[in-house]
Design a protein around this motif. Sequence first.
Motif, PDB file in Angstrom:
ATOM      1  N   ASP A 186      -7.289   1.293  -6.364  1.00 55.64           N
ATOM      2  CA  ASP A 186      -6.905   2.684  -6.123  1.00 55.64           C
ATOM      3  C   ASP A 186      -8.117   3.504  -5.695  1.00 55.64           C
ATOM      4  OD1 ASP A 186      -4.498   1.804  -7.169  1.00 55.64           O
ATOM      5  OD2 ASP A 186      -4.912   2.624  -9.172  1.00 55.64           O
ATOM      6  N   ARG A 246      -2.010  -2.741  -3.596  1.00 54.52           N
ATOM      7  CA  ARG A 246      -1.534  -3.656  -4.626  1.00 54.52           C
ATOM      8  C   ARG A 246      -1.481  -5.063  -4.051  1.00 54.52           C
ATOM      9  NH1 ARG A 246       3.047  -2.171  -8.769  1.00 54.52           N
ATOM     10  NH2 ARG A 246       1.144  -1.293  -9.690  1.00 54.52           N
ATOM     11  N   ARG A 274      -3.114   3.526  -3.027  1.00 53.90           N
ATOM     12  CA  ARG A 274      -3.200   2.266  -3.761  1.00 53.90           C
ATOM     13  C   ARG A 274      -3.002   1.071  -2.839  1.00 53.90           C
ATOM     14  NH1 ARG A 274      -0.019   1.697  -9.251  1.00 53.90           N
ATOM     15  NH2 ARG A 274      -2.040   2.520  -9.945  1.00 53.90           N
ATOM     16  N   ASN A 281      -3.436  -6.680 -13.616  1.00 49.04           N
ATOM     17  CA  ASN A 281      -2.169  -6.373 -14.274  1.00 49.04           C
ATOM     18  C   ASN A 281      -1.350  -7.642 -14.505  1.00 49.04           C
ATOM     19  OD1 ASN A 281      -2.288  -3.240 -13.746  1.00 49.04           O
ATOM     20  ND2 ASN A 281      -2.730  -4.232 -11.792  1.00 49.04           N
ATOM     21  N   ASN A 308       7.893  -1.123 -12.766  1.00 52.40           N
ATOM     22  CA  ASN A 308       8.170  -1.156 -11.337  1.00 52.40           C
ATOM     23  C   ASN A 308       9.677  -1.239 -11.111  1.00 52.40           C
ATOM     24  OD1 ASN A 308       8.683  -2.831  -8.708  1.00 52.40           O
ATOM     25  ND2 ASN A 308       6.635  -1.987  -8.482  1.00 52.40           N
ATOM     26  N   ASN A 328      10.335  -2.465  -6.549  1.00 48.83           N
ATOM     27  CA  ASN A 328       9.277  -2.274  -5.555  1.00 48.83           C
ATOM     28  C   ASN A 328       9.473  -1.015  -4.700  1.00 48.83           C
ATOM     29  OD1 ASN A 328       7.642  -4.545  -6.152  1.00 48.83           O
ATOM     30  ND2 ASN A 328       9.104  -5.869  -5.095  1.00 48.83           N
ATOM     31  N   ASP A 342       6.916   3.045  -8.694  1.00 43.94           N
ATOM     32  CA  ASP A 342       6.240   2.462  -9.839  1.00 43.94           C
ATOM     33  C   ASP A 342       5.718   3.605 -10.713  1.00 43.94           C
ATOM     34  OD1 ASP A 342       4.536  -0.437 -10.456  1.00 43.94           O
ATOM     35  OD2 ASP A 342       3.805   1.417 -11.352  1.00 43.94           O
ATOM     36  N   THR A 391       0.853  -1.188   0.000  1.00 44.43           N
ATOM     37  CA  THR A 391       0.000   0.000   0.000  1.00 44.43           C
ATOM     38  C   THR A 391       0.886   1.234   0.000  1.00 44.43           C
ATOM     39  OG1 THR A 391      -0.143   0.199   2.422  1.00 44.43           O
ATOM     40  CG2 THR A 391      -1.728  -1.254   1.345  1.00 44.43           C
ATOM     41  N   GLU A 400      -0.575  -8.905  -4.699  1.00 49.55           N
ATOM     42  CA  GLU A 400       0.201  -9.804  -5.550  1.00 49.55           C
ATOM     43  C   GLU A 400      -0.274 -11.236  -5.366  1.00 49.55           C
ATOM     44  OE1 GLU A 400       4.295  -9.113  -4.722  1.00 49.55           O
ATOM     45  OE2 GLU A 400       4.238  -7.033  -5.439  1.00 49.55           O
ATOM     46  N   PHE A 408      -1.028  -9.580 -10.823  1.00 49.62           N
ATOM     47  CA  PHE A 408      -1.303  -8.824  -9.597  1.00 49.62           C
ATOM     48  C   PHE A 408      -2.459  -7.857  -9.836  1.00 49.62           C
ATOM     49  CE2 PHE A 408       1.885  -6.439 -11.901  1.00 49.62           C
ATOM     50  CZ  PHE A 408       1.525  -5.118 -11.750  1.00 49.62           C
ATOM     51  N   TYR A 409      -2.981  -7.329  -8.721  1.00 48.71           N
ATOM     52  CA  TYR A 409      -4.185  -6.510  -8.773  1.00 48.71           C
ATOM     53  C   TYR A 409      -3.932  -5.180  -8.063  1.00 48.71           C
ATOM     54  CZ  TYR A 409      -5.965 -11.237  -9.482  1.00 48.71           C
ATOM     55  OH  TYR A 409      -6.153 -12.517  -9.928  1.00 48.71           O
ATOM     56  N   ASP A 410      -4.489  -4.126  -8.614  1.00 47.14           N
ATOM     57  CA  ASP A 410      -4.439  -2.813  -7.974  1.00 47.14           C
ATOM     58  C   ASP A 410      -5.849  -2.362  -7.621  1.00 47.14           C
ATOM     59  OD1 ASP A 410      -1.693  -2.531  -8.128  1.00 47.14           O
ATOM     60  OD2 ASP A 410      -1.748  -1.440 -10.031  1.00 47.14           O
TER      61      ASP A 410
END
Length: 211
Positions: free
Chosen positions: A88, A74, A72, A128, A167, A170, A173, A26, A76, A84-86
Motif C-alpha cells: 500500500d 494485492r 493498493r 496476509n 473480502n 473480490n 475489502d 490493484t 495473490e 497473499f501480500y499487500d
Amino acid sequence: MKVIRFVLLVCAVLFALPTNSQVLRTGLLVGGGLGFEHNLTPNSGRPDIWQEGDYKIGYKDKYQFGASLGYRFRIEHGKNDRLFYDMDLILDAKIFKNTKSYYVDNELASRIIGHDANLALSLSPSVNYRLVKGLYVGMGIEPTWYMVPTNDGKKFDIPLVWKVGYNINNKIDLAINYRLGFTNVIDDRIYKKGHISDLNLSIFIPFTINK
C-alpha cells in the motif's frame, strides 16, 4: 540522509516480495479512525519550554483521529491460495488537538487550544492469510515519512501493523487495522519520548486484475 534511508528501505521491501505470484489486483484504498498517544514524557532538559516570564507552561497534545487515501497492490500467491501480500502507498492526515496552559502560583491564568494536521507518506507491505471464506488476518510494517510536520517531532517512524479483514467476492475489502508507532512524532522539544498509534477502518476497491 533520512530520505535516502527511506528510499533504500522501500527498495528492500519491494525486492523481498515473491516473484512467483499469479494474480495482481490493484485499486483505491481509503480509511479513517481513532488516534492514540502513549508514554508522553516531559522533556525537563528544555526549561525555556516550561517557563515564559512569570508563567509556568503546561502542554497537552491529543492525537484525535486520522484519515488516509492510497493505492493498493494485492499479490495473490500462485501455489497457496490462502496466502497473499499487500503493498500500500498511503497519504495520511493525522489531526492533533494541542492545549497550552499558563499558570501563575499554580493557578490557571489562561489556556490556548488549537488543532494541527500532520501529513505523512508511507509504504505499507503486509503478509496476509485467509482463515475461512473471505476472512483473513495480516501483519506488516509501515515505513512512514512525515512530510509536513506541524511541530518538531521526528520525521520518520516504522510502525507495526496488524489487521483483520473480510473480502466480499473480490469486489470490496473491509479491514480493521491497528498501527503501533515507535518514535516521538509529536514534539521532541516538549516530550523526550512518546509514540502514537491508531485504530482504523480501511476499504479496498479493486480496479484492475492482472494474471
